[in-house]
Design a protein around this motif. Structure first.
Motif, PDB file in Angstrom:
ATOM      1  N   LEU A 233      14.449  57.246 -22.189  1.00  0.00           N
ATOM      2  CA  LEU A 233      15.316  57.904 -21.208  1.00  0.00           C
ATOM      3  C   LEU A 233      16.707  57.266 -21.233  1.00  0.00           C
ATOM      4  CD1 LEU A 233      12.692  57.928 -18.316  1.00  0.00           C
ATOM      5  CD2 LEU A 233      13.681  60.012 -19.291  1.00  0.00           C
ATOM      6  N   ALA A 234      17.049  56.723 -22.388  1.00  0.00           N
ATOM      7  CA  ALA A 234      18.305  55.960 -22.487  1.00  0.00           C
ATOM      8  C   ALA A 234      19.496  56.773 -21.999  1.00  0.00           C
ATOM      9  CB  ALA A 234      18.521  55.498 -23.924  1.00  0.00           C
ATOM     10  N   ASP A 235      19.514  58.072 -22.294  1.00  0.00           N
ATOM     11  CA  ASP A 235      20.650  58.897 -21.873  1.00  0.00           C
ATOM     12  C   ASP A 235      20.534  59.362 -20.423  1.00  0.00           C
ATOM     13  OD1 ASP A 235      21.634  58.699 -24.437  1.00  0.00           O
ATOM     14  OD2 ASP A 235      20.603  60.533 -25.100  1.00  0.00           O
ATOM     15  N   GLU A 236      19.348  59.189 -19.872  1.00  0.00           N
ATOM     16  CA  GLU A 236      19.104  59.756 -18.538  1.00  0.00           C
ATOM     17  C   GLU A 236      19.127  58.720 -17.415  1.00  0.00           C
ATOM     18  OE1 GLU A 236      17.122  60.572 -21.181  1.00  0.00           O
ATOM     19  OE2 GLU A 236      17.292  62.770 -21.378  1.00  0.00           O
ATOM     20  N   ILE A 237      19.103  57.448 -17.770  1.00  0.00           N
ATOM     21  CA  ILE A 237      19.080  56.428 -16.712  1.00  0.00           C
ATOM     22  C   ILE A 237      20.466  55.816 -16.558  1.00  0.00           C
ATOM     23  CG2 ILE A 237      18.124  54.216 -15.950  1.00  0.00           C
ATOM     24  CD1 ILE A 237      15.536  54.915 -17.356  1.00  0.00           C
ATOM     25  N   GLN A 238      20.957  55.828 -15.342  1.00  0.00           N
ATOM     26  CA  GLN A 238      22.252  55.227 -15.052  1.00  0.00           C
ATOM     27  C   GLN A 238      22.018  54.039 -14.118  1.00  0.00           C
ATOM     28  OE1 GLN A 238      25.449  58.111 -14.202  1.00  0.00           O
ATOM     29  NE2 GLN A 238      26.189  56.715 -12.620  1.00  0.00           N
ATOM     30  N   LEU A 239      22.238  52.828 -14.632  1.00  0.00           N
ATOM     31  CA  LEU A 239      22.017  51.608 -13.842  1.00  0.00           C
ATOM     32  C   LEU A 239      23.226  51.325 -12.942  1.00  0.00           C
ATOM     33  CD1 LEU A 239      20.482  49.383 -16.680  1.00  0.00           C
ATOM     34  CD2 LEU A 239      19.244  50.663 -14.923  1.00  0.00           C
TER      35      LEU A 239
ATOM     36  N   GLY B 240       9.736  56.214 -10.354  1.00  0.00           N
ATOM     37  CA  GLY B 240      10.862  57.046 -10.771  1.00  0.00           C
ATOM     38  C   GLY B 240      10.888  57.300 -12.269  1.00  0.00           C
ATOM     39  N   VAL B 241      10.615  56.268 -13.040  1.00  0.00           N
ATOM     40  CA  VAL B 241      10.667  56.405 -14.502  1.00  0.00           C
ATOM     41  C   VAL B 241       9.519  57.300 -14.992  1.00  0.00           C
ATOM     42  CG1 VAL B 241      10.468  55.138 -16.686  1.00  0.00           C
ATOM     43  CG2 VAL B 241      11.979  54.281 -14.871  1.00  0.00           C
ATOM     44  N   THR B 242       8.345  57.153 -14.397  1.00  0.00           N
ATOM     45  CA  THR B 242       7.218  58.023 -14.766  1.00  0.00           C
ATOM     46  C   THR B 242       7.560  59.485 -14.473  1.00  0.00           C
ATOM     47  OG1 THR B 242       5.622  56.277 -14.306  1.00  0.00           O
ATOM     48  CG2 THR B 242       4.780  58.528 -14.334  1.00  0.00           C
ATOM     49  N   ALA B 243       8.090  59.728 -13.273  1.00  0.00           N
ATOM     50  CA  ALA B 243       8.453  61.104 -12.910  1.00  0.00           C
ATOM     51  C   ALA B 243       9.486  61.650 -13.879  1.00  0.00           C
ATOM     52  CB  ALA B 243       8.995  61.133 -11.475  1.00  0.00           C
ATOM     53  N   ALA B 244      10.507  60.851 -14.178  1.00  0.00           N
ATOM     54  CA  ALA B 244      11.591  61.296 -15.053  1.00  0.00           C
ATOM     55  C   ALA B 244      11.076  61.629 -16.448  1.00  0.00           C
ATOM     56  CB  ALA B 244      12.672  60.217 -15.129  1.00  0.00           C
TER      57      ALA B 244
ATOM     58  N   VAL C 154      18.265  59.665 -13.765  1.00  0.00           N
ATOM     59  CA  VAL C 154      17.707  58.614 -12.912  1.00  0.00           C
ATOM     60  C   VAL C 154      18.847  57.699 -12.471  1.00  0.00           C
ATOM     61  CG1 VAL C 154      16.009  56.755 -12.712  1.00  0.00           C
ATOM     62  CG2 VAL C 154      15.583  58.664 -14.286  1.00  0.00           C
ATOM     63  N   LEU C 155      19.000  57.530 -11.176  1.00  0.00           N
ATOM     64  CA  LEU C 155      20.029  56.638 -10.644  1.00  0.00           C
ATOM     65  C   LEU C 155      19.365  55.386 -10.082  1.00  0.00           C
ATOM     66  CD1 LEU C 155      22.180  59.373  -8.891  1.00  0.00           C
ATOM     67  CD2 LEU C 155      22.790  58.091 -10.970  1.00  0.00           C
ATOM     68  N   GLU C 156      19.776  54.253 -10.597  1.00  0.00           N
ATOM     69  CA  GLU C 156      19.144  52.981 -10.215  1.00  0.00           C
ATOM     70  C   GLU C 156      20.213  52.024  -9.696  1.00  0.00           C
ATOM     71  OE1 GLU C 156      16.147  51.444  -9.910  1.00  0.00           O
ATOM     72  OE2 GLU C 156      17.329  49.651  -9.430  1.00  0.00           O
ATOM     73  N   ALA C 157      19.933  51.424  -8.528  1.00  0.00           N
ATOM     74  CA  ALA C 157      20.905  50.514  -7.906  1.00  0.00           C
ATOM     75  C   ALA C 157      21.072  49.221  -8.695  1.00  0.00           C
ATOM     76  CB  ALA C 157      20.459  50.185  -6.475  1.00  0.00           C
ATOM     77  N   ARG C 158      19.978  48.719  -9.231  1.00  0.00           N
ATOM     78  CA  ARG C 158      20.019  47.432  -9.927  1.00  0.00           C
ATOM     79  C   ARG C 158      20.567  47.573 -11.356  1.00  0.00           C
ATOM     80  NH1 ARG C 158      14.762  47.088  -7.324  1.00  0.00           N
ATOM     81  NH2 ARG C 158      14.683  45.293  -5.936  1.00  0.00           N
ATOM     82  N   ASP C 159      20.681  46.426 -12.027  1.00  0.00           N
ATOM     83  CA  ASP C 159      21.132  46.438 -13.416  1.00  0.00           C
ATOM     84  C   ASP C 159      19.960  46.461 -14.394  1.00  0.00           C
ATOM     85  OD1 ASP C 159      20.106  43.937 -13.119  1.00  0.00           O
ATOM     86  OD2 ASP C 159      21.936  42.852 -13.661  1.00  0.00           O
ATOM     87  N   ARG C 160      18.804  46.845 -13.890  1.00  0.00           N
ATOM     88  CA  ARG C 160      17.609  46.898 -14.739  1.00  0.00           C
ATOM     89  C   ARG C 160      16.655  47.939 -14.183  1.00  0.00           C
ATOM     90  NH1 ARG C 160      13.377  44.986 -12.041  1.00  0.00           N
ATOM     91  NH2 ARG C 160      13.844  43.825 -10.145  1.00  0.00           N
ATOM     92  N   VAL C 161      15.694  48.348 -14.995  1.00  0.00           N
ATOM     93  CA  VAL C 161      14.631  49.200 -14.479  1.00  0.00           C
ATOM     94  C   VAL C 161      13.490  48.310 -13.991  1.00  0.00           C
ATOM     95  CG1 VAL C 161      15.252  51.091 -16.052  1.00  0.00           C
ATOM     96  CG2 VAL C 161      13.451  49.454 -16.722  1.00  0.00           C
TER      97      VAL C 161
END
Lengths: 447, 447
Positions: free
Chosen positions: B222-228, B14-18, B30-37
């Motif tokens: 991607l700090a602004d684009e990833i939502q943990l 996901g991070v590579t694609a983003a 990027v929407l991530e279920a966990r509290d980390r990538v």
């Protein structure tokens, strides 16, 4: 606490459990995703007063629990039509024959017969309560039914007809099915002959009014307790009880019964993730693939030719058909199954391509008269949002012996029902009923 | 329209694609279920400044895409420790040996060698792009890897060590794995030797700072684009775009990338149910089972004895161990895998029983010194809510040849990524990266 027990799924399993618990004085609620009860038993009513069973439909000997319910709720049964000759399409030739033995080359018949006797014999050794503890369980679970067929039948023709039978029983390709599961399922439904046959077999009788009739009447006694159009999305479990949540509702009960197939149960969200081995079971026990196809005719034209409408081929879209006409014979209804990988290819066709292909298949068995149909109907169970396959959940190799024991093991307040959890007539309506009775009994001392 | 593309899952895929899409000027989330990538790559940082990789950790030859990222993001790699002798526990006796060939009976070694050569040879014929179109695909997909092993190796000892290797590669029992999948996976990762080995193999190197380091640095861009902490619960799809919905959020994008394993994708709700064959794929492609266990020591005591910490047995809870000490050797870290059915039994133990069992297992290889550990750590991936198994999704028999082609086929605006969708290094970090690159490329002309 709103309820003693919330039951998820109003198929035969869920409704049986609910009714038994209600009769024992418990406060129950049944939540059903669809706009009807019955689950994988689905009777569609036609404009002329007739009906077709688009899902499970037969009842046969030793299916005592569904017979008992049919009796209690005064739903009559009648013999599946099998008078006259059956039809075999083999090597592009159609042959009519009497009795159970198709006119195949003798070497193929001998090979087929030996394989059926062998699978029956092996199945006798299975522990239905705990298949993973059966003698040779690991060995049987290490191979596919296909591998076993290849080791048993030298004749390719024999294998191809064994495959037809296996696909009609499992709605899955023999490559997908663990041999241990095949043996379990065979014993669970008496033996392979019983699973295949009409007379003295699992297809012996049908329900007057359709197979949904019994569960409809049971549900009428639960009018206040069944809530339709209510897919459950989440279960929040704590030590005292569970909140069962969906769009617009949030109910609480001391106990929950999940009466949907494992592959569907996997899609409910749990605040406490299920134990890993239970989760891994739900990842493995997949649903079979079958499309049930109907052509409705002015009359059962095949009967006039002395045919029973039971057709078989090892090389066609539809591999088996049945005469599914109403009891009074007022219409001709031919029903055929598109099974396993055939179903997967079929589901990629357009609606009109599908209809054409099925009618072609029917005509290949019964001649041009099969083209003069009034109505075509089908039900592709893998397209059904709340079943995503039929007839039942199936164990691939390695599943029974690694995570099989989680199939019925309660998780906190959550108990499991559904035909997949039944020891007897697993995969059938009777198994669903038995699972509902079992889970109600299991819960009573806990309430 | 809020976004061009929403990516579900912030693992390497996901991070590579983003990142690729962002660099091409697209607006991504990027929407991530966990509290980390990182997903199944999970580096845990210890109080003393050290770290342990609790998930995917190695990098090896031909894993060019993850090497390229490591270079770009200036993360160094270092050789997996393998100086000195390896340890074999066989028939209750411990033996140290040099090189790749364990001191087993010659007949077993010959049988094992022939089987590995054979699987390599067969794998060469697999079409990685479309395994179901390979020559003999149906035959290979009709049997389990276990059935194949039994047909190839007369020696029980050989089979048991082949099983150790297969389980370390698939994190599944050979009974669960389709032979076709095993061949596909073998070719996807070069060959069976490469999958097994440290030198010139998939375990050749490790990342300084842990395997999560590269994806952490990518995610920093991607700090602004990833939502943990944002598990996606539902996708509402229409012809123009998709609403991606979870608790407290509802975003819209023209395209969606689902970059989680198929078994997890099955648990997202879709307003338009996925096509039946895609759904059936998700019901079949199950996650492997592995528990990654660590004992941390003051120093790598085995190194002083001339041992490399690489231990193997065909009869133990832990079947393989690695020296996972930090690059500077300031601590001793022994890592062992509890695999497949062993993992399933292990997960039913209590925390303290697990720790005790693992340390006993380590001591059975390396003697009483193994009991003087400072810290025990483990990660049971089947218990992880958002992976529910590791290393990867696996095809049981019959799945590739019936529904395998839906693995990468977009569904409306939904595209699929994740290591399971990669042709090269399927199941590995490199495969995840490749899938992210592929899906970004696939989307560019559509945006």
């Amino acid at each position: 606490m709103n309820f003693d027990v919330i039951i998820i799924g109003a198929g035969y399993a869920g409704v049986t459990a609910a009714l038994n618990l209600k009769r024992a004085g418990k406060k129950v609620l049944v939540l059903e995703a669809r706009d009807r009860v019955g689950g994988r038993v689905y009777t569609k009513y036609l404009n002329d007063g007739n009906y077709v069973d688009l899902g499970g439909q037969w009842i046969g000997p030793t299916q005592d629990r569904i017979y008992a319910l049919a009796k209690e709720f005064e739903v009559e049964t009648f013999k599946t039509y099998d008078e006259g000759k059956s039809t075999l399409l083999y090597k592009d030739k159609v042959k009519a024959y009497k009795g159970l033995i198709p006119p195949l080359p003798v070497y193929a018949l001998l090979s087929l017969d030996a394989a059926i006797k062998k699978i029956n014999k092996l199945s006798k050794g299975i522990d239905l309560h705990a298949p993973w503890q059966s003698q040779n369980a690991k060995q049987y679970d290490s191979m596919t039914l296909q591998s076993w067929m290849e080791s048993q039948m030298g004749s390719k023709v024999a294998r191809s007809f064994f495959q037809v039978a296996a696909e009609a029983i499992f709605a899955a390709h023999p490559s997908e099915v663990s041999l241990l599961h095949a043996l379990f399922y065979t014993k669970s439904g008496t033996d392979f002959d019983c699973l295949m046959n009409i007379k003295k077999g699992a297809q012996e009788e049908r329900f007057v009014g359709g197979a949904q009739e019994v569960v409809n009447r049971m549900a009428a006694l639960l009018a206040d307790e069944i809530q339709l159009n209510s897919p459950v999305k989440r279960i929040n479990q704590d030590s005292e009880g569970d909140d069962v949540i969906g769009e617009g509702f949030n109910y609480r009960a001391r106990k929950v019964i999940v009466a949907v197939p494992p592959a569907m149960a996997a899609r409910i969200e749990f605040n406490q993730p299920l134990p890993p081995n239970r989760d891994q079971l739900m990842q493995r026990m997949f649903m079979g693939s079958v499309v049930k196809c109907y052509a409705i005719y002015d009359k059962s034209f095949w009967r006039d030719k002395g045919l029973n409408g039971l057709c078989t081929t090892n090389n066609g879209l539809i591999s088996v058909t049945f005469d599914n006409s109403p009891k009074d014979g007022s219409k001709g209804m031919l029903m055929g199954f598109v099974l396993a990988n055939q179903a997967k290819a079929f589901m990629e066709l357009t609606t009109s391509e599908r209809e054409k292909a099925v009618i072609n298949s029917f005509a290949s068995f019964l001649g041009p008269d099969a083209r003069n149909y009034e109505q075509y109907l089908e039900q592709a169970w893998a397209e059904e949002e709340w079943s995503r396959g039929c007839f039942a959940g199936i164990m691939p190799p390695g599943a029974w012996t690694s995570v099989g024991k989680t199939l019925r093991e309660p998780v906190g307040n959550i108990h499991w029902a559904g035909t997949e959890t039944s020891e007897i007539w697993n995969g059938y309506i009777d198994g669903a009923v038995r699972s509902g009775e079992r889970v109600a009994k299991e819960l009573m001392p806990l309430l």
